[in-house]
Design an enzyme around this catalytic site. Sequence first.
Site, PDB file in Angstrom:
ATOM      1  N   CYS A   1       0.092  30.302 -13.285  1.00  0.00           N
ATOM      2  CA  CYS A   1      -0.473  30.968 -14.450  1.00  0.00           C
ATOM      3  C   CYS A   1      -1.173  29.954 -15.339  1.00  0.00           C
ATOM      4  O   CYS A   1      -0.667  29.583 -16.400  1.00  0.00           O
ATOM      5  CB  CYS A   1       0.640  31.670 -15.217  1.00  0.00           C
ATOM      6  SG  CYS A   1       1.405  32.913 -14.191  1.00  0.00           S
TER       7      CYS A   1
ATOM      8  N   ARG B   1      -3.544  17.017  -8.212  1.00  0.00           N
ATOM      9  CA  ARG B   1      -4.490  15.911  -8.378  1.00  0.00           C
ATOM     10  C   ARG B   1      -5.854  16.330  -8.915  1.00  0.00           C
ATOM     11  O   ARG B   1      -6.531  15.552  -9.551  1.00  0.00           O
ATOM     12  CB  ARG B   1      -4.616  15.092  -7.084  1.00  0.00           C
ATOM     13  CG  ARG B   1      -3.278  14.439  -6.695  1.00  0.00           C
ATOM     14  CD  ARG B   1      -3.403  13.356  -5.638  1.00  0.00           C
ATOM     15  NE  ARG B   1      -4.114  12.196  -6.128  1.00  0.00           N
ATOM     16  CZ  ARG B   1      -5.380  11.948  -5.894  1.00  0.00           C
ATOM     17  NH1 ARG B   1      -6.094  12.758  -5.142  1.00  0.00           N
ATOM     18  NH2 ARG B   1      -5.955  10.880  -6.396  1.00  0.00           N
TER      19      ARG B   1
ATOM     20  N   PRO C   1       0.802  -1.222   0.000  1.00  0.00           N
ATOM     21  CA  PRO C   1       0.000   0.000   0.000  1.00  0.00           C
ATOM     22  C   PRO C   1       0.833   1.270   0.000  1.00  0.00           C
ATOM     23  O   PRO C   1       1.924   1.314   0.569  1.00  0.00           O
ATOM     24  CB  PRO C   1      -0.774  -0.105   1.318  1.00  0.00           C
ATOM     25  CG  PRO C   1       0.122  -0.903   2.212  1.00  0.00           C
ATOM     26  CD  PRO C   1       0.884  -1.863   1.329  1.00  0.00           C
TER      27      PRO C   1
HETATM   28  N1  LLP Z   1       2.231  -1.194  -6.118  1.00  0.00           N
HETATM   29  C1  LLP Z   1       2.298  -0.849  -7.411  1.00  0.00           C
HETATM   30  C2  LLP Z   1       2.970  -1.753  -8.344  1.00  0.00           C
HETATM   31  C3  LLP Z   1       1.761   0.362  -7.852  1.00  0.00           C
HETATM   32  O1  LLP Z   1       1.821   0.686  -9.132  1.00  0.00           O
HETATM   33  C4  LLP Z   1       1.153   1.228  -6.912  1.00  0.00           C
HETATM   34  C5  LLP Z   1       0.603   2.517  -7.339  1.00  0.00           C
HETATM   35  C6  LLP Z   1       1.113   0.831  -5.565  1.00  0.00           C
HETATM   36  C7  LLP Z   1       1.651  -0.393  -5.206  1.00  0.00           C
HETATM   37  C8  LLP Z   1       0.486   1.678  -4.497  1.00  0.00           C
HETATM   38  O2  LLP Z   1      -0.858   1.861  -4.732  1.00  0.00           O
HETATM   39  P1  LLP Z   1      -1.775   2.639  -3.669  1.00  0.00           P
HETATM   40  O3  LLP Z   1      -1.888   1.785  -2.435  1.00  0.00           O
HETATM   41  O4  LLP Z   1      -1.122   3.924  -3.398  1.00  0.00           O
HETATM   42  O5  LLP Z   1      -3.079   2.801  -4.369  1.00  0.00           O
HETATM   43  N2  LLP Z   1      -0.734   9.257  -8.776  1.00  0.00           N
HETATM   44  C9  LLP Z   1      -2.014   8.575  -8.610  1.00  0.00           C
HETATM   45  C10 LLP Z   1      -1.841   7.181  -8.057  1.00  0.00           C
HETATM   46  C11 LLP Z   1      -0.935   6.322  -8.909  1.00  0.00           C
HETATM   47  C12 LLP Z   1      -0.757   4.946  -8.324  1.00  0.00           C
HETATM   48  C13 LLP Z   1       0.325   4.221  -9.033  1.00  0.00           C
HETATM   49  N3  LLP Z   1       0.673   2.954  -8.518  1.00  0.00           N
HETATM   50  C14 LLP Z   1      -2.913   9.408  -7.699  1.00  0.00           C
HETATM   51  O6  LLP Z   1      -2.507  10.493  -7.282  1.00  0.00           O
HETATM   52  O7  LLP Z   1      -4.046   9.012  -7.429  1.00  0.00           O
END
Ligand code: LLP
Length: 440
Positions: free
Chosen positions: A361, A330, A291
């Site tokens: 800007c 975001r 996570p």
């Molecule tokens: N493992 C892998 C292989 C991943 O690609 C990701 C997230 C995670 C774990 C962690 O996922 P989480 O628990 O955070 O959902 N920038 C985007 C989120 C991109 C997530 C990319 N991968 C946002 O601001 O919502």
Amino acid sequence: MHLHGTSKIAPEGHLTIAGVSAVSLAQRYGTPLIVYDEQLIRTRMHEYLDPLRASGVAHAVVYACKAFTSVAMCRLAAEEGLWLDVVSAGELHTALTAKVDPSRILMHGNNKTEAELKMAVEARIGLIVVDNFDEIERLAGITAGATERTNVLLRVAPGVDAHTHEYIATGKQDSKFGFDLQSGQVQRAVQVILKHSSLQLVGLHSHIGSQIFDVDGFRVAAERMAALYAQIEREFRASLSILNLGGGLGVRYTEEDMMPPIDRAVAGILDVTQTAFAANGLTLPMIMFEPGRSLVAEAGTTLYSVGSRKDIPSIRSYVAVDGGMTDNPRLALYGARYEACLANRMLAPADKTVSIAGKCCESGDMLIWDAVLPSPEPGDLLAVSCTGAYNYSMASNYNRMARPAVVFVRDGQARLVLRRETLADLISLDVDEEGSHEGP
Ligand code: LLP
């Protein structure tokens, strides 16, 4: 705004986090400032670890550094017994600088460079998650002749798109990450890895998405992974020991977001995974969760100073703050929704609808459309909650804006973990090279 973790309203109407007044933090460190409720991060980590420990199953919780990385954050995660997931030389360097045990680091990425793979191998990190055929060959080249094997997990694209609520095979099959399950690429990848004596295939990885509320997608993924796991052990006589189910659990950005508690979600996923493995005649291997967002998002609050206002009669009031898409892209990227409050006037009635703009800007530089607040005035301190994940880590220097400072607060104490960028930092990469000349 609903309050997360240790956030409270003090009698004089100030927002406090871990007993520290947001107003005093803004005075001491300036704004924009990202404040992390350290206890809430630790609590969330325990919500993952507790059901896993109680199950008796071998496990690891791996913090996905991409959500928010700093040396202090890496140390905190390691202190709580978590592993780290890094996806670049920069994240790996941060983790190593934090003196995290390298055997508890795993590396992801769909285009790890030769230099990144070498760095990972030389640092003897615990696991490399291989993502494509080119990478297998590159890694085999780097590790050839080594005395110790390099442990690899195979990233599988399990064909589950957790965002659609229908787990269609074509969903995440069309993804730049991992080996495709439906077309047989996974089996070919296993064959290729097994050919290389310097690589040790120790398990499988899948990640089905992010900001997921309905954990049923994990059941579908676990069922597919269990069947694959059994098939690989049977057909290739490979002995696997790890299943990494990725990250993805959602958080409450606004009151409307409904997420079951992490410990319940983890226990549920563990349960369906156990059932899926049993159906294939297997006991559970070591289970990893990975996570990012759910560990740090709600713990982060960004404090901004209100600077100016523009009221367009009968249309809209814009309230501009001293940050924006440079510290929180975001909304611009995903249409993300946030809640805010005036941290210096928490008891004033929220009776005005205003839209919170940044200072870049660009018209798309907005933080919140239609927030209901006590009419904000220049000098007020605006707090936007749930900004702990993918905010600082996706911050930019657009308009040559300086990145904010980051503090951790706990038990009435604040500590700076990332200092604010300075004007000197902003020009530190500029060079004045003489033009080079070709020919005589
Ligand atoms: N493992 C892998 C292989 C991943 O690609 C990701 C997230 C995670 C774990 C962690 O996922 P989480 O628990 O955070 O959902 N920038 C985007 C989120 C991109 C997530 C990319 N991968 C946002 O601001 O919502």
